[in-house]
Motif scaffolding. Sequence first.
Motif, PDB file in Angstrom:
ATOM      1  N   ASP B  55       7.985  -2.795  -9.381  1.00 51.83           N
ATOM      2  CA  ASP B  55       7.619  -1.654 -10.240  1.00 51.83           C
ATOM      3  C   ASP B  55       6.590  -2.078 -11.291  1.00 51.83           C
ATOM      4  O   ASP B  55       5.720  -1.282 -11.665  1.00 51.83           O
ATOM      5  N   LYS B  56       6.678  -3.333 -11.737  1.00 47.78           N
ATOM      6  CA  LYS B  56       5.751  -3.838 -12.748  1.00 47.78           C
ATOM      7  C   LYS B  56       4.460  -4.362 -12.121  1.00 47.78           C
ATOM      8  O   LYS B  56       3.530  -4.732 -12.842  1.00 47.78           O
ATOM      9  N   GLY B  57       4.409  -4.444 -10.815  1.00 51.14           N
ATOM     10  CA  GLY B  57       3.210  -4.928 -10.131  1.00 51.14           C
ATOM     11  C   GLY B  57       3.086  -6.446 -10.104  1.00 51.14           C
ATOM     12  O   GLY B  57       2.038  -6.991  -9.771  1.00 51.14           O
ATOM     13  N   GLN B 127       0.242  -4.934   1.058  1.00 52.42           N
ATOM     14  CA  GLN B 127      -0.924  -5.440   1.780  1.00 52.42           C
ATOM     15  C   GLN B 127      -0.958  -4.760   3.147  1.00 52.42           C
ATOM     16  O   GLN B 127       0.012  -4.832   3.910  1.00 52.42           O
ATOM     17  N   GLU B 128      -2.059  -4.109   3.436  1.00 49.19           N
ATOM     18  CA  GLU B 128      -2.169  -3.430   4.729  1.00 49.19           C
ATOM     19  C   GLU B 128      -2.363  -4.460   5.845  1.00 49.19           C
ATOM     20  O   GLU B 128      -2.655  -5.628   5.585  1.00 49.19           O
ATOM     21  N   GLU B 129      -2.237  -3.977   7.066  1.00 48.82           N
ATOM     22  CA  GLU B 129      -2.328  -4.885   8.208  1.00 48.82           C
ATOM     23  C   GLU B 129      -3.679  -5.590   8.265  1.00 48.82           C
ATOM     24  O   GLU B 129      -3.780  -6.748   8.677  1.00 48.82           O
ATOM     25  N   ALA B 130      -4.697  -4.885   7.804  1.00 44.87           N
ATOM     26  CA  ALA B 130      -6.039  -5.466   7.832  1.00 44.87           C
ATOM     27  C   ALA B 130      -6.216  -6.563   6.781  1.00 44.87           C
ATOM     28  O   ALA B 130      -7.154  -7.357   6.855  1.00 44.87           O
ATOM     29  N   GLY B 131      -5.302  -6.610   5.811  1.00 46.33           N
ATOM     30  CA  GLY B 131      -5.366  -7.676   4.814  1.00 46.33           C
ATOM     31  C   GLY B 131      -5.669  -7.214   3.402  1.00 46.33           C
ATOM     32  O   GLY B 131      -5.515  -7.983   2.460  1.00 46.33           O
ATOM     33  N   ASN B 132      -6.119  -5.988   3.225  1.00 49.16           N
ATOM     34  CA  ASN B 132      -6.463  -5.515   1.879  1.00 49.16           C
ATOM     35  C   ASN B 132      -5.223  -5.014   1.142  1.00 49.16           C
ATOM     36  O   ASN B 132      -4.359  -4.374   1.727  1.00 49.16           O
ATOM     37  N   TRP B 133      -5.210  -5.342  -0.144  1.00 48.23           N
ATOM     38  CA  TRP B 133      -4.095  -4.928  -0.995  1.00 48.23           C
ATOM     39  C   TRP B 133      -4.389  -3.553  -1.584  1.00 48.23           C
ATOM     40  O   TRP B 133      -5.485  -3.296  -2.069  1.00 48.23           O
ATOM     41  N   ILE B 134      -3.380  -2.702  -1.522  1.00 44.04           N
ATOM     42  CA  ILE B 134      -3.539  -1.357  -2.097  1.00 44.04           C
ATOM     43  C   ILE B 134      -2.316  -1.027  -2.929  1.00 44.04           C
ATOM     44  O   ILE B 134      -1.283  -1.678  -2.819  1.00 44.04           O
ATOM     45  N   THR B 135      -2.482  -0.008  -3.779  1.00 49.50           N
ATOM     46  CA  THR B 135      -1.327   0.520  -4.514  1.00 49.50           C
ATOM     47  C   THR B 135      -0.882   1.772  -3.775  1.00 49.50           C
ATOM     48  O   THR B 135      -1.670   2.693  -3.594  1.00 49.50           O
ATOM     49  N   LYS B 136       0.344   1.802  -3.366  1.00 47.74           N
ATOM     50  CA  LYS B 136       0.820   2.939  -2.576  1.00 47.74           C
ATOM     51  C   LYS B 136       0.857   4.216  -3.400  1.00 47.74           C
ATOM     52  O   LYS B 136       1.230   4.193  -4.570  1.00 47.74           O
TER      53      LYS B 136
END
Lengths: 71, 136
Positions: B55-57, B127-136
Amino acid sequence: MLIRRDCLSILFLSLFLGGCASATVTAVGDPERPITINAYITIDIKGLKDTADNIEDYVSGDESIKSVKGE
Amino acid sequence: MKKTSGILLVLCLYTFYYVSLVCAGAYDIKELTPVVKEALDGRKARNDQMQSLKDKGIVGENNKGYVQLLVEGQGGKGLVNAENHDRKVIYEAIVEQNNLDAEAIKAVEKVFAQERRDRAKPGEKIQEEAGNWITK
Protein backbone atom coordinates in the motif's frame (compact mmCIF):
# COMPACT_ATOMS: atom_id res chain seq x y z
CA MET A 1 0.50 -80.51 -59.91
CA LEU A 2 0.03 -79.95 -56.18
CA ILE A 3 3.61 -80.93 -55.47
CA ARG A 4 4.84 -78.49 -58.11
CA ARG A 5 2.78 -75.68 -56.58
CA ASP A 6 4.12 -76.49 -53.14
CA CYS A 7 7.68 -76.51 -54.45
CA LEU A 8 7.17 -73.14 -56.06
CA SER A 9 5.74 -71.72 -52.80
CA ILE A 10 8.66 -73.06 -50.84
CA LEU A 11 11.08 -71.68 -53.40
CA PHE A 12 9.56 -68.20 -53.28
CA LEU A 13 9.41 -68.28 -49.48
CA SER A 14 13.07 -69.32 -49.32
CA LEU A 15 14.08 -66.54 -51.67
CA PHE A 16 12.14 -64.02 -49.61
CA LEU A 17 13.58 -65.17 -46.30
CA GLY A 18 17.03 -65.29 -47.78
CA GLY A 19 16.61 -61.77 -49.02
CA CYS A 20 15.52 -60.60 -45.57
CA ALA A 21 18.39 -62.36 -43.88
CA SER A 22 20.94 -60.83 -46.19
CA ALA A 23 19.55 -57.31 -46.03
CA THR A 24 21.45 -54.97 -43.76
CA VAL A 25 20.55 -51.62 -42.42
CA THR A 26 23.34 -49.14 -42.42
CA ALA A 27 23.08 -46.07 -40.28
CA VAL A 28 24.93 -43.19 -41.82
CA GLY A 29 25.97 -40.39 -39.63
CA ASP A 30 28.73 -38.81 -37.67
CA PRO A 31 29.18 -40.72 -34.42
CA GLU A 32 30.88 -37.72 -32.83
CA ARG A 33 28.01 -35.33 -33.44
CA PRO A 34 25.82 -35.02 -30.35
CA ILE A 35 22.19 -35.93 -30.72
CA THR A 36 19.79 -33.22 -29.60
CA ILE A 37 16.31 -34.16 -28.57
CA ASN A 38 13.83 -31.34 -28.13
CA ALA A 39 11.20 -32.37 -25.65
CA TYR A 40 8.17 -30.16 -25.36
CA ILE A 41 6.38 -30.59 -22.08
CA THR A 42 2.71 -29.72 -22.00
CA ILE A 43 1.56 -28.19 -18.73
CA ASP A 44 -2.08 -27.55 -18.00
CA ILE A 45 -2.05 -23.85 -17.24
CA LYS A 46 -5.68 -23.87 -16.13
CA GLY A 47 -4.86 -26.51 -13.53
CA LEU A 48 -1.91 -24.46 -12.28
CA LYS A 49 -4.08 -21.39 -12.12
CA ASP A 50 -6.64 -23.22 -9.97
CA THR A 51 -3.87 -24.25 -7.61
CA ALA A 52 -2.50 -20.72 -7.46
CA ASP A 53 -6.01 -19.46 -6.75
CA ASN A 54 -6.47 -21.89 -3.86
CA ILE A 55 -3.12 -21.09 -2.33
CA GLU A 56 -3.55 -17.33 -2.57
CA ASP A 57 -7.05 -17.65 -1.08
CA TYR A 58 -5.58 -19.49 1.89
CA VAL A 59 -2.73 -17.00 2.33
CA SER A 60 -5.13 -14.08 2.30
CA GLY A 61 -7.27 -15.82 4.92
CA ASP A 62 -10.29 -16.54 2.74
CA GLU A 63 -10.07 -20.33 2.72
CA SER A 64 -9.09 -23.23 4.93
CA ILE A 65 -5.92 -25.19 4.32
CA LYS A 66 -7.95 -28.03 2.74
CA SER A 67 -8.51 -25.85 -0.30
CA VAL A 68 -4.76 -25.86 -0.91
CA LYS A 69 -4.91 -29.60 -1.43
CA GLY A 70 -7.81 -29.19 -3.82
CA GLU A 71 -10.33 -30.66 -1.37
CA MET B 1 -20.85 -53.69 -39.70
CA LYS B 2 -17.16 -54.40 -39.04
CA LYS B 3 -16.20 -51.05 -40.57
CA THR B 4 -18.71 -49.20 -38.37
CA SER B 5 -17.53 -50.89 -35.19
CA GLY B 6 -13.93 -50.11 -36.13
CA ILE B 7 -14.74 -46.43 -36.59
CA LEU B 8 -16.69 -46.43 -33.33
CA LEU B 9 -13.74 -47.96 -31.53
CA VAL B 10 -11.38 -45.31 -32.87
CA LEU B 11 -13.83 -42.57 -31.89
CA CYS B 12 -14.10 -43.99 -28.37
CA LEU B 13 -10.34 -44.09 -28.03
CA TYR B 14 -9.97 -40.47 -29.14
CA THR B 15 -12.74 -39.36 -26.77
CA PHE B 16 -11.15 -41.18 -23.86
CA TYR B 17 -7.77 -39.62 -24.66
CA TYR B 18 -9.04 -36.03 -24.78
CA VAL B 19 -11.35 -36.40 -21.78
CA SER B 20 -8.44 -37.73 -19.74
CA LEU B 21 -6.37 -34.73 -20.82
CA VAL B 22 -9.07 -32.33 -19.66
CA CYS B 23 -9.60 -34.07 -16.34
CA ALA B 24 -5.88 -34.43 -15.74
CA GLY B 25 -5.88 -30.78 -14.67
CA ALA B 26 -4.99 -29.70 -11.17
CA TYR B 27 -1.42 -29.51 -9.94
CA ASP B 28 -2.34 -29.39 -6.28
CA ILE B 29 -0.11 -29.65 -3.29
CA LYS B 30 -0.87 -33.27 -2.62
CA GLU B 31 1.02 -33.60 0.62
CA LEU B 32 1.26 -30.88 3.25
CA THR B 33 4.75 -31.62 4.46
CA PRO B 34 5.93 -29.67 7.53
CA VAL B 35 8.14 -27.51 5.31
CA VAL B 36 5.27 -26.67 2.96
CA LYS B 37 2.87 -26.02 5.81
CA GLU B 38 5.40 -23.74 7.46
CA ALA B 39 5.80 -21.82 4.21
CA LEU B 40 2.03 -21.46 3.75
CA ASP B 41 1.46 -20.44 7.36
CA GLY B 42 4.38 -18.03 7.20
CA ARG B 43 2.89 -16.32 4.18
CA LYS B 44 -0.49 -16.18 5.86
CA ALA B 45 0.95 -14.69 9.05
CA ARG B 46 2.92 -12.12 7.12
CA ASN B 47 0.11 -11.22 4.71
CA ASP B 48 -1.08 -8.08 6.51
CA GLN B 49 2.45 -6.69 6.81
CA MET B 50 3.13 -7.39 3.15
CA GLN B 51 -0.09 -5.67 2.21
CA SER B 52 0.89 -2.64 4.24
CA LEU B 53 4.24 -2.42 2.43
CA LYS B 54 2.48 -2.73 -0.92
CA ASP B 55 0.00 0.00 0.00
CA LYS B 56 2.94 2.32 0.71
CA GLY B 57 4.66 1.39 -2.56
CA ILE B 58 7.73 0.04 -0.79
CA VAL B 59 7.23 -3.43 -2.22
CA GLY B 60 5.78 -4.65 -5.51
CA GLU B 61 4.92 -7.91 -7.25
CA ASN B 62 7.45 -8.73 -9.97
CA ASN B 63 6.78 -10.78 -13.10
CA LYS B 64 8.56 -13.82 -11.73
CA GLY B 65 6.06 -14.56 -8.96
CA TYR B 66 8.04 -12.92 -6.15
CA VAL B 67 7.91 -9.66 -4.24
CA GLN B 68 10.54 -7.06 -4.85
CA LEU B 69 11.77 -4.21 -2.68
CA LEU B 70 11.23 -0.99 -4.62
CA VAL B 71 12.29 1.58 -2.03
CA GLU B 72 15.45 1.08 -0.03
CA GLY B 73 15.87 2.22 3.57
CA GLN B 74 12.21 1.91 4.50
CA GLY B 75 12.58 -1.49 6.08
CA GLY B 76 10.91 -4.58 4.74
CA LYS B 77 14.02 -6.32 3.40
CA GLY B 78 13.71 -9.14 5.93
CA LEU B 79 10.03 -9.54 5.20
CA VAL B 80 10.66 -9.62 1.45
CA ASN B 81 13.37 -12.27 1.82
CA ALA B 82 11.18 -14.40 4.06
CA GLU B 83 8.19 -14.06 1.72
CA ASN B 84 10.21 -14.99 -1.35
CA HIS B 85 11.75 -17.93 0.43
CA ASP B 86 8.30 -19.27 1.35
CA ARG B 87 7.01 -18.74 -2.16
CA LYS B 88 9.95 -20.66 -3.58
CA VAL B 89 9.25 -23.56 -1.22
CA ILE B 90 5.64 -23.68 -2.39
CA TYR B 91 6.53 -23.53 -6.08
CA GLU B 92 9.10 -26.28 -5.69
CA ALA B 93 6.58 -28.42 -3.81
CA ILE B 94 4.09 -28.10 -6.67
CA VAL B 95 6.72 -29.16 -9.19
CA GLU B 96 8.01 -32.04 -7.10
CA GLN B 97 4.66 -33.43 -5.97
CA ASN B 98 3.19 -33.37 -9.45
CA ASN B 99 6.23 -35.02 -11.04
CA LEU B 100 6.89 -32.06 -13.28
CA ASP B 101 10.20 -31.38 -14.91
CA ALA B 102 12.59 -29.04 -13.09
CA GLU B 103 12.09 -26.53 -15.90
CA ALA B 104 8.38 -26.41 -15.06
CA ILE B 105 9.11 -24.15 -12.09
CA LYS B 106 9.35 -21.25 -14.55
CA ALA B 107 5.79 -21.94 -15.69
CA VAL B 108 4.64 -22.18 -12.06
CA GLU B 109 6.29 -18.85 -11.25
CA LYS B 110 4.67 -17.18 -14.24
CA VAL B 111 1.22 -18.44 -13.33
CA PHE B 112 1.58 -17.23 -9.75
CA ALA B 113 2.90 -13.90 -11.00
CA GLN B 114 -0.23 -13.48 -13.11
CA GLU B 115 -2.40 -14.50 -10.18
CA ARG B 116 -0.72 -11.85 -8.00
CA ARG B 117 -1.17 -9.23 -10.72
CA ASP B 118 -4.86 -10.06 -10.95
CA ARG B 119 -5.26 -9.79 -7.18
CA ALA B 120 -3.29 -6.55 -6.81
CA LYS B 121 -5.34 -3.67 -5.47
CA PRO B 122 -5.47 -0.27 -7.16
CA GLY B 123 -2.39 1.74 -6.24
CA GLU B 124 -0.08 -1.25 -5.89
CA LYS B 125 3.04 -1.53 -8.00
CA ILE B 126 3.18 -4.57 -10.29
CA GLN B 127 5.58 -5.64 -12.99
CA GLU B 128 3.92 -6.61 -16.25
CA GLU B 129 5.00 -9.65 -18.21
CA ALA B 130 6.96 -7.46 -20.58
CA GLY B 131 9.02 -6.17 -17.66
CA ASN B 132 7.70 -2.64 -17.14
CA TRP B 133 6.54 -1.57 -13.72
CA ILE B 134 3.14 0.05 -13.46
CA THR B 135 0.80 1.24 -10.74
CA LYS B 136 -2.41 -0.72 -10.94
